[in-house]
Enzyme design. Structure first.
Site, PDB file in Angstrom:
ATOM      1  N   CYS A 129     100.367 -11.772 -80.857  1.00 29.37           N
ATOM      2  CA  CYS A 129     100.217 -12.745 -79.774  1.00 29.37           C
ATOM      3  C   CYS A 129     100.574 -14.150 -80.267  1.00 29.37           C
ATOM      4  O   CYS A 129     101.328 -14.875 -79.624  1.00 29.37           O
ATOM      5  CB  CYS A 129      98.785 -12.690 -79.242  1.00 29.37           C
ATOM      6  SG  CYS A 129      98.509 -13.717 -77.794  1.00 29.37           S
ATOM      7  N   CYS A 130     100.033 -14.529 -81.439  1.00 31.11           N
ATOM      8  CA  CYS A 130     100.357 -15.842 -81.999  1.00 31.11           C
ATOM      9  C   CYS A 130     101.845 -15.942 -82.323  1.00 31.11           C
ATOM     10  O   CYS A 130     102.446 -17.014 -82.196  1.00 31.11           O
ATOM     11  CB  CYS A 130      99.550 -16.093 -83.271  1.00 31.11           C
ATOM     12  SG  CYS A 130      97.845 -16.598 -83.003  1.00 31.11           S
ATOM     13  N   CYS A 210      93.713 -21.689 -78.259  1.00 36.15           N
ATOM     14  CA  CYS A 210      93.729 -21.012 -76.963  1.00 36.15           C
ATOM     15  C   CYS A 210      92.297 -20.614 -76.582  1.00 36.15           C
ATOM     16  O   CYS A 210      91.493 -20.264 -77.458  1.00 36.15           O
ATOM     17  CB  CYS A 210      94.568 -19.749 -77.047  1.00 36.15           C
ATOM     18  SG  CYS A 210      96.282 -20.026 -77.522  1.00 36.15           S
ATOM     19  N   CYS A 213      90.570 -17.324 -77.915  1.00 39.92           N
ATOM     20  CA  CYS A 213      90.322 -17.210 -79.357  1.00 39.92           C
ATOM     21  C   CYS A 213      89.552 -18.401 -79.909  1.00 39.92           C
ATOM     22  O   CYS A 213      89.552 -18.632 -81.123  1.00 39.92           O
ATOM     23  CB  CYS A 213      91.648 -17.079 -80.098  1.00 39.92           C
ATOM     24  SG  CYS A 213      92.602 -15.648 -79.594  1.00 39.92           S
ATOM     25  N   CYS A 236      97.173 -19.420 -87.309  1.00 39.57           N
ATOM     26  CA  CYS A 236      97.943 -18.737 -86.267  1.00 39.57           C
ATOM     27  C   CYS A 236      99.277 -18.210 -86.775  1.00 39.57           C
ATOM     28  O   CYS A 236      99.896 -17.362 -86.143  1.00 39.57           O
ATOM     29  CB  CYS A 236      98.186 -19.678 -85.087  1.00 39.57           C
ATOM     30  SG  CYS A 236      99.171 -21.122 -85.502  1.00 39.57           S
TER      31      CYS A 236
HETATM   32  S1  SF4 Z   1      95.305 -18.142 -80.514  1.00 38.85           S
HETATM   33 FE1  SF4 Z   1      94.795 -16.206 -79.458  1.00 38.85          FE
HETATM   34  S2  SF4 Z   1      95.575 -16.390 -77.364  1.00 38.85           S
HETATM   35 FE2  SF4 Z   1      96.508 -18.045 -78.604  1.00 38.85          FE
HETATM   36  S3  SF4 Z   1      98.453 -17.227 -79.231  1.00 38.85           S
HETATM   37 FE3  SF4 Z   1      97.004 -16.750 -80.880  1.00 38.85          FE
HETATM   38  S4  SF4 Z   1      96.115 -14.711 -80.411  1.00 38.85           S
HETATM   39 FE4  SF4 Z   1      97.200 -15.481 -78.574  1.00 38.85          FE
END
Ligand code: SF4
Length: 248
Positions: A129-130, A210, A213, A236
């Site tokens: 996701c990151c 985000c 998280c 991240c």
């Molecule tokens: S901090 Fe969490 S929601 Fe944001 S990009 Fe990374 S995994 Fe995704």
């Protein structure tokens, strides 16, 4: 799903005989506003950007940038999953500081549609996701720059505890002008320059990313302890180097 995750540790030391090493040796005596000024106006004119999350401490570095060269590009990574208060803070702080070139960057819509159409990927694979929402967009935005400036500090702990003022990640110079600043120096700067605080700070947040998280910090732990709680993850990926994960 094929995915190359960035796994390498930050490369803090480059041989002084290399071009990257030359820069680090030449400017090794600088820090703070003087380092910032020299990097923007002498070492990398027109080829350097600032990255900012517009988080709880971001105003300090951005204030320095506004004093040195307010036209410097500021890259604001909007993952699409930020707190609304962060976006609001970005707009108001940009205006107050007179920053002239804040660039809002974000994930590729095609990547989201293919890999995270329901915005739930953070529940199953935070690294992926990151990578989609942060690493790739920033990497793309930095393509036309030779160097970028970050607001990381050593007191933030973990991988940041030995942060140098200048590093090279294999593709870009990274400049960390306030690496050695203390929490008290940050607080003093907020007061001295009447800088506004992030709206969520009064709710107890000390580090913001985000919303899925980010939690309140763990009592007695460092300021970033509310990030990716219960996971073996503290960064991240945008500060991992070199960027091994440049594709999906
Ligand atoms: S901090 Fe969490 S929601 Fe944001 S990009 Fe990374 S995994 Fe995704």
């Amino acid at each position: 799903m094929k995915f190359d995750k960035a796994t390498s540790a930050p490369e803090h030391h480059v041989a002084s005989s290399s071009p990257a090493g030359d820069v680090m040796v030449r400017y090794a005596h600088l820090e703070g506003a003087e380092l910032l000024d020299t990097m923007i106006n002498e070492a990398f004119p027109g080829r350097i950007a600032v990255s900012s999350s517009f988080g709880t401490e971001s105003a300090v570095l951005l204030h320095l940038v506004s004093q040195v060269a307010p036209e410097t590009p500021v890259l604001f990574l909007n993952t699409g999953l930020l707190f609304a208060q962060t976006e609001q803070y970005q707009r108001s702080l940009q205006k107050q500081l007179g920053l002239k070139d804040v660039r809002i960057i974000g994930p590729d819509p095609d990547h989201l549609e293919q890999y995270d159409p329901k915005s739930k990927l953070h529940k199953s694979d935070t690294d992926m996701c990151c990578h989609l929402r942060k690493v790739l967009p920033l990497q793309h935005a930095l393509g036309s720059f030779d160097a970028w400036i970050t607001g990381r500090k050593r007191f933030q702990g973990s991988a940041r505890s030995e942060l140098p003022f200048i590093e090279h990640d294999g593709s870009h110079y990274k400049i960390n002008p306030i690496a050695n600043w203390s929490p008290q120096e940050l607080k003093d700067t907020f007061v001295a320059h009447n800088l506004p605080h992030h709206p969520l700070e009064e709710a107890g947040y000390t580090s913001l990313g985000c919303y899925p998280c980010t939690n309140l910090p763990v009592l007695g732990s460092d300021a970033r302890s509310g990030r990716w709680v219960d996971q073996n993850k503290t960064e991240c990926g945008i500060h991992n180097a070199p960027w091994a994960g440049d594709s999906i």
